[in-house]
Design a protein around this motif. Structure first.
Motif, PDB file in Angstrom:
ATOM      1  N   ALA A  88      41.930  -6.227  12.677  1.00  0.00           N
ATOM      2  CA  ALA A  88      41.476  -7.318  13.551  1.00  0.00           C
ATOM      3  C   ALA A  88      41.120  -6.790  14.937  1.00  0.00           C
ATOM      4  CB  ALA A  88      42.546  -8.396  13.653  1.00  0.00           C
ATOM      5  N   LEU A  89      41.961  -5.909  15.483  1.00  0.00           N
ATOM      6  CA  LEU A  89      41.653  -5.324  16.799  1.00  0.00           C
ATOM      7  C   LEU A  89      40.384  -4.495  16.752  1.00  0.00           C
ATOM      8  CD1 LEU A  89      45.146  -4.289  18.182  1.00  0.00           C
ATOM      9  CD2 LEU A  89      43.585  -6.002  19.105  1.00  0.00           C
ATOM     10  N   SER A  90      40.185  -3.777  15.676  1.00  0.00           N
ATOM     11  CA  SER A  90      38.964  -2.987  15.517  1.00  0.00           C
ATOM     12  C   SER A  90      37.735  -3.899  15.493  1.00  0.00           C
ATOM     13  CB  SER A  90      39.051  -2.170  14.228  1.00  0.00           C
ATOM     14  OG  SER A  90      37.853  -1.508  13.965  1.00  0.00           O
ATOM     15  N   THR A  91      37.835  -5.012  14.789  1.00  0.00           N
ATOM     16  CA  THR A  91      36.730  -5.968  14.721  1.00  0.00           C
ATOM     17  C   THR A  91      36.443  -6.565  16.095  1.00  0.00           C
ATOM     18  OG1 THR A  91      37.215  -6.507  12.421  1.00  0.00           O
ATOM     19  CG2 THR A  91      35.966  -8.133  13.667  1.00  0.00           C
ATOM     20  N   ILE A  92      37.487  -6.924  16.821  1.00  0.00           N
ATOM     21  CA  ILE A  92      37.303  -7.496  18.161  1.00  0.00           C
ATOM     22  C   ILE A  92      36.608  -6.492  19.075  1.00  0.00           C
ATOM     23  CG2 ILE A  92      38.548  -8.231  20.233  1.00  0.00           C
ATOM     24  CD1 ILE A  92      40.640  -9.479  18.254  1.00  0.00           C
ATOM     25  N   ARG A  93      37.060  -5.254  19.050  1.00  0.00           N
ATOM     26  CA  ARG A  93      36.436  -4.222  19.903  1.00  0.00           C
ATOM     27  C   ARG A  93      34.977  -3.999  19.531  1.00  0.00           C
ATOM     28  NH1 ARG A  93      41.747  -1.384  19.050  1.00  0.00           N
ATOM     29  NH2 ARG A  93      42.909  -1.820  20.945  1.00  0.00           N
ATOM     30  N   LEU A 126      21.121 -14.937  18.876  1.00  0.00           N
ATOM     31  CA  LEU A 126      21.224 -13.841  17.910  1.00  0.00           C
ATOM     32  C   LEU A 126      22.434 -12.958  18.197  1.00  0.00           C
ATOM     33  CD1 LEU A 126      17.510 -12.768  17.353  1.00  0.00           C
ATOM     34  CD2 LEU A 126      18.983 -14.138  15.866  1.00  0.00           C
ATOM     35  N   SER A 127      22.835 -12.890  19.457  1.00  0.00           N
ATOM     36  CA  SER A 127      24.045 -12.146  19.802  1.00  0.00           C
ATOM     37  C   SER A 127      25.247 -12.751  19.097  1.00  0.00           C
ATOM     38  CB  SER A 127      24.251 -12.157  21.321  1.00  0.00           C
ATOM     39  OG  SER A 127      25.512 -11.633  21.652  1.00  0.00           O
ATOM     40  N   SER A 128      25.347 -14.065  19.135  1.00  0.00           N
ATOM     41  CA  SER A 128      26.455 -14.747  18.463  1.00  0.00           C
ATOM     42  C   SER A 128      26.378 -14.560  16.953  1.00  0.00           C
ATOM     43  CB  SER A 128      26.447 -16.236  18.801  1.00  0.00           C
ATOM     44  OG  SER A 128      26.650 -16.421  20.177  1.00  0.00           O
ATOM     45  N   LEU A 129      25.201 -14.652  16.401  1.00  0.00           N
ATOM     46  CA  LEU A 129      25.048 -14.445  14.965  1.00  0.00           C
ATOM     47  C   LEU A 129      25.407 -13.018  14.562  1.00  0.00           C
ATOM     48  CD1 LEU A 129      21.760 -16.452  14.317  1.00  0.00           C
ATOM     49  CD2 LEU A 129      24.104 -17.091  13.704  1.00  0.00           C
ATOM     50  N   THR A 130      25.067 -12.052  15.412  1.00  0.00           N
ATOM     51  CA  THR A 130      25.425 -10.659  15.148  1.00  0.00           C
ATOM     52  C   THR A 130      26.938 -10.497  15.101  1.00  0.00           C
ATOM     53  OG1 THR A 130      23.410  -9.897  16.240  1.00  0.00           O
ATOM     54  CG2 THR A 130      25.169  -8.286  15.982  1.00  0.00           C
ATOM     55  N   VAL A 131      27.637 -11.125  16.040  1.00  0.00           N
ATOM     56  CA  VAL A 131      29.100 -11.053  16.080  1.00  0.00           C
ATOM     57  C   VAL A 131      29.691 -11.729  14.837  1.00  0.00           C
ATOM     58  CG1 VAL A 131      31.130 -11.905  17.319  1.00  0.00           C
ATOM     59  CG2 VAL A 131      29.281 -10.797  18.567  1.00  0.00           C
ATOM     60  N   ILE A 132      29.159 -12.874  14.449  1.00  0.00           N
ATOM     61  CA  ILE A 132      29.668 -13.572  13.263  1.00  0.00           C
ATOM     62  C   ILE A 132      29.453 -12.718  12.020  1.00  0.00           C
ATOM     63  CG2 ILE A 132      29.275 -15.551  11.739  1.00  0.00           C
ATOM     64  CD1 ILE A 132      28.697 -17.165  14.334  1.00  0.00           C
ATOM     65  N   PHE A 133      28.270 -12.140  11.862  1.00  0.00           N
ATOM     66  CA  PHE A 133      27.999 -11.281  10.708  1.00  0.00           C
ATOM     67  C   PHE A 133      28.920 -10.072  10.717  1.00  0.00           C
ATOM     68  CE2 PHE A 133      25.782  -7.620   8.850  1.00  0.00           C
ATOM     69  CZ  PHE A 133      25.690  -8.066   7.535  1.00  0.00           C
ATOM     70  N   SER A 134      29.116  -9.472  11.863  1.00  0.00           N
ATOM     71  CA  SER A 134      30.000  -8.307  11.982  1.00  0.00           C
ATOM     72  C   SER A 134      31.420  -8.663  11.573  1.00  0.00           C
ATOM     73  CB  SER A 134      29.975  -7.798  13.430  1.00  0.00           C
ATOM     74  OG  SER A 134      30.984  -6.847  13.642  1.00  0.00           O
ATOM     75  N   SER A 135      31.872  -9.852  11.916  1.00  0.00           N
ATOM     76  CA  SER A 135      33.239 -10.276  11.599  1.00  0.00           C
ATOM     77  C   SER A 135      33.455 -10.485  10.108  1.00  0.00           C
ATOM     78  CB  SER A 135      33.584 -11.564  12.336  1.00  0.00           C
ATOM     79  OG  SER A 135      33.567 -11.350  13.719  1.00  0.00           O
ATOM     80  N   THR A 136      32.400 -10.804   9.379  1.00  0.00           N
ATOM     81  CA  THR A 136      32.541 -11.075   7.950  1.00  0.00           C
ATOM     82  C   THR A 136      32.446  -9.817   7.089  1.00  0.00           C
ATOM     83  OG1 THR A 136      30.181 -11.522   7.689  1.00  0.00           O
ATOM     84  CG2 THR A 136      31.620 -13.396   8.202  1.00  0.00           C
ATOM     85  N   ARG A 137      32.077  -8.700   7.676  1.00  0.00           N
ATOM     86  CA  ARG A 137      31.938  -7.439   6.917  1.00  0.00           C
ATOM     87  C   ARG A 137      33.297  -6.947   6.450  1.00  0.00           C
ATOM     88  NH1 ARG A 137      29.751  -3.277  10.517  1.00  0.00           N
ATOM     89  NH2 ARG A 137      30.412  -2.020   8.771  1.00  0.00           N
TER      90      ARG A 137
END
Length: 142
Positions: A88-93, A126-137
């Motif tokens: 989780a910390l890795s994802t946040i960073r 798109l910044s928010s969408l990028t973060v959401i997509f990154s979180s689901t990986r």
């Protein structure tokens, strides 16, 4: 402790609730502390820790004082919990870096006149969408 890869010199047994809480409080002066416990005598130390972890089958007092509890028996759920926290910390960073980088590039391009301000504003979500997509990986792991 050995099962979790903790140096036996750092493990304690047969301590009173007050001794446990004192060790946790003294250790917090050096950084975050995770306390794992299952009994009424662990409740003060669980409450004093940065994160208190109650374990399966624990007393109500321990579970009430804990920030989180594991529902499976054994020590492997505790290790899984710590691995999940690291993920989780890795994802946040990673998400903070992606968002900051995306927004800096977008703002720099808008300031330089390469893209118009309205286009930059349209691209911001798109910044928010990028973060959401990154979180689901892969459960949020890189």
């Amino acid at each position: 402790g050995r099962a979790l890869g903790i140096d036996p010199a750092d493990c304690r047994g047969g301590l009173s609730p007050e001794d446990k809480a004192a060790i946790v409080e003294a250790t917090r002066a050096h950084g975050p502390v995770v306390m794992v416990g299952d009994g009424v005598n662990d409740a003060p130390a669980l409450a004093a820790a940065t994160v208190g972890v109650g374990v399966h089958g624990g007393a109500e007092a321990a579970l009430g004082a804990a920030d989180v509890f594991v529902t499976r028996p054994g020590v492997s759920p505790v290790a899984d919990l710590l691995d999940g926290a690291d993920g989780a910390l890795s994802t946040i960073r990673r998400n903070l870096a992606l968002s900051l980088g995306y927004n800096l590039v977008g703002a720099a391009l808008a300031i330089a006149g390469v893209i118009t301000p309205w286009l930059a504003a349209i691209l911001m979500p798109l910044s928010s969408l990028t973060v959401i997509f990154s979180s689901t990986r892969q459960g949020g792991r890189a």
